[in-house]
Scaffold this active site. Sequence first.
Site, PDB file in Angstrom:
ATOM      1  N   ASP A  98      31.269  37.719  38.545  1.00  0.00           N
ATOM      2  CA  ASP A  98      31.394  39.031  37.916  1.00  0.00           C
ATOM      3  C   ASP A  98      30.866  40.092  38.868  1.00  0.00           C
ATOM      4  OD1 ASP A  98      31.908  39.909  34.773  1.00  0.00           O
ATOM      5  OD2 ASP A  98      30.654  41.344  35.846  1.00  0.00           O
TER       6      ASP A  98
ATOM      7  N   ASN B 142      44.857  40.728  30.033  1.00  0.00           N
ATOM      8  CA  ASN B 142      45.976  41.400  29.353  1.00  0.00           C
ATOM      9  C   ASN B 142      46.374  42.701  30.053  1.00  0.00           C
ATOM     10  OD1 ASN B 142      46.886  39.894  27.098  1.00  0.00           O
ATOM     11  ND2 ASN B 142      44.944  40.278  26.055  1.00  0.00           N
TER      12      ASN B 142
ATOM     13  N   HIS C  69      53.598  37.540  25.476  1.00  0.00           N
ATOM     14  CA  HIS C  69      52.379  37.474  24.671  1.00  0.00           C
ATOM     15  C   HIS C  69      52.209  38.838  24.029  1.00  0.00           C
ATOM     16  CE1 HIS C  69      48.512  36.218  23.317  1.00  0.00           C
ATOM     17  NE2 HIS C  69      47.830  36.983  24.119  1.00  0.00           N
TER      18      HIS C  69
ATOM     19  N   ASN D 293      43.704  47.274  34.273  1.00  0.00           N
ATOM     20  CA  ASN D 293      43.603  45.843  34.534  1.00  0.00           C
ATOM     21  C   ASN D 293      44.428  45.396  35.736  1.00  0.00           C
ATOM     22  OD1 ASN D 293      41.742  45.669  32.561  1.00  0.00           O
ATOM     23  ND2 ASN D 293      42.990  44.546  31.092  1.00  0.00           N
TER      24      ASN D 293
ATOM     25  N   ARG E  45      47.007  29.517  17.151  1.00  0.00           N
ATOM     26  CA  ARG E  45      46.863  30.374  15.961  1.00  0.00           C
ATOM     27  C   ARG E  45      47.857  29.941  14.888  1.00  0.00           C
ATOM     28  NH1 ARG E  45      45.804  35.839  19.559  1.00  0.00           N
ATOM     29  NH2 ARG E  45      43.527  35.690  19.447  1.00  0.00           N
TER      30      ARG E  45
ATOM     31  N   VAL F  40      44.443  35.139  32.419  1.00  0.00           N
ATOM     32  CA  VAL F  40      44.192  35.376  30.992  1.00  0.00           C
ATOM     33  C   VAL F  40      44.157  36.880  30.692  1.00  0.00           C
ATOM     34  CG1 VAL F  40      42.603  34.859  29.068  1.00  0.00           C
ATOM     35  CG2 VAL F  40      42.824  33.236  30.945  1.00  0.00           C
TER      36      VAL F  40
ATOM     37  N   VAL G  77      35.220  36.179  27.157  1.00  0.00           N
ATOM     38  CA  VAL G  77      36.238  35.153  27.433  1.00  0.00           C
ATOM     39  C   VAL G  77      35.806  34.291  28.614  1.00  0.00           C
ATOM     40  CG1 VAL G  77      38.639  34.676  28.089  1.00  0.00           C
ATOM     41  CG2 VAL G  77      38.141  36.524  26.488  1.00  0.00           C
TER      42      VAL G  77
ATOM     43  N   GLY H   9      35.170  36.925  35.886  1.00  0.00           N
ATOM     44  CA  GLY H   9      34.872  37.756  34.724  1.00  0.00           C
ATOM     45  C   GLY H   9      33.892  37.020  33.834  1.00  0.00           C
TER      46      GLY H   9
END
Length: 314
Positions: free
Chosen positions: A36, A123, A178, A98, A154, A121, A16, A12
């Site tokens: 990609d 989602n 998550h 996804n 974070r 990674v 990101v 990808g």
Amino acid sequence: MKHNRKKISVIGAGFVGSTCAHWAAAKELGDVVLVDINDGAAKGKALDLFEASPVEQFDSYVTGTADYKDTAGSDVVIVTAGIPRKPGMSRDDLLSTNAKIVKDVCKGIKQFSPDATVIVVSNPLDAMAYVAMRELGFPRERVIGMAGVLDSARFRSFVAEELKVSVKDVQAFVLGGHGDTMVPMPRHCSVGGVPLTEMLSKDRLEALVTRTRNGGAEIVGLLKTGSAYYAPSASAVQMAEAILKDQKRVLPCAAFLKGEYGIKDLFIGVLCKLGGGGLEKVIEVQLNDTERAGLENSTKAVRELTEALGKLNL
């Protein structure tokens, strides 16, 4: 160009993925292959990044491709492929699109890098890690989800800002899925070794925990046309570095549990020891009633999502 360096493939070449490639190359973790379906985007970003190497002085060769053949023999593969969130979307809204993308990606990984450790990674994270593991058939040591490092980062950055201290002195971790049900662990957080609960009032602590839970949505709301990518990619690369350098780092990651915390056959965020063998150990911490209730609530949300996968007939 053939090198005897470690090889990192990033699947990808969106924000990101390309930023993962950037951090990994700048840290000289090895040669980087950016993959990609848009061949030009992968090749263009890779070439651009490689052309930065004389300026930034890193000896990592960066290439782009649409062909999984070029990823052959990867030590670590970071999967970022998938559509990002738009404002008003939850991570869960991305499930069916996804899941199909991750499933396709895993075919290529399995064929060309059967010994790789895979960091997911995409989602919704916990469900996508499950899809990847099922598709790859790898042992749980070699399929890990990136979420806890990001959520903890974070939390740590918000704590540092609140207390006006260096981020380097803030230690923290979160458990669970998550998303909105994540379980920050303020009781186990510290600033320069001093428990966080002694440095912040309960109200302020709660406010920072809430901001951490909504950290991704806060950024999606500000960007309007995409989601976070600097911190997520840095977090994935920290995990990759721990594995490639056999650092034995203790980091919160999504791991496939086999009875830890009484949870089986689900990817849940827990403390993990990451080293050359991938996930080398799941570290269980003692939970109080509130934390356990939070983890159970989070597990329920992840289980529902994982069961929804089964209904998609992928």
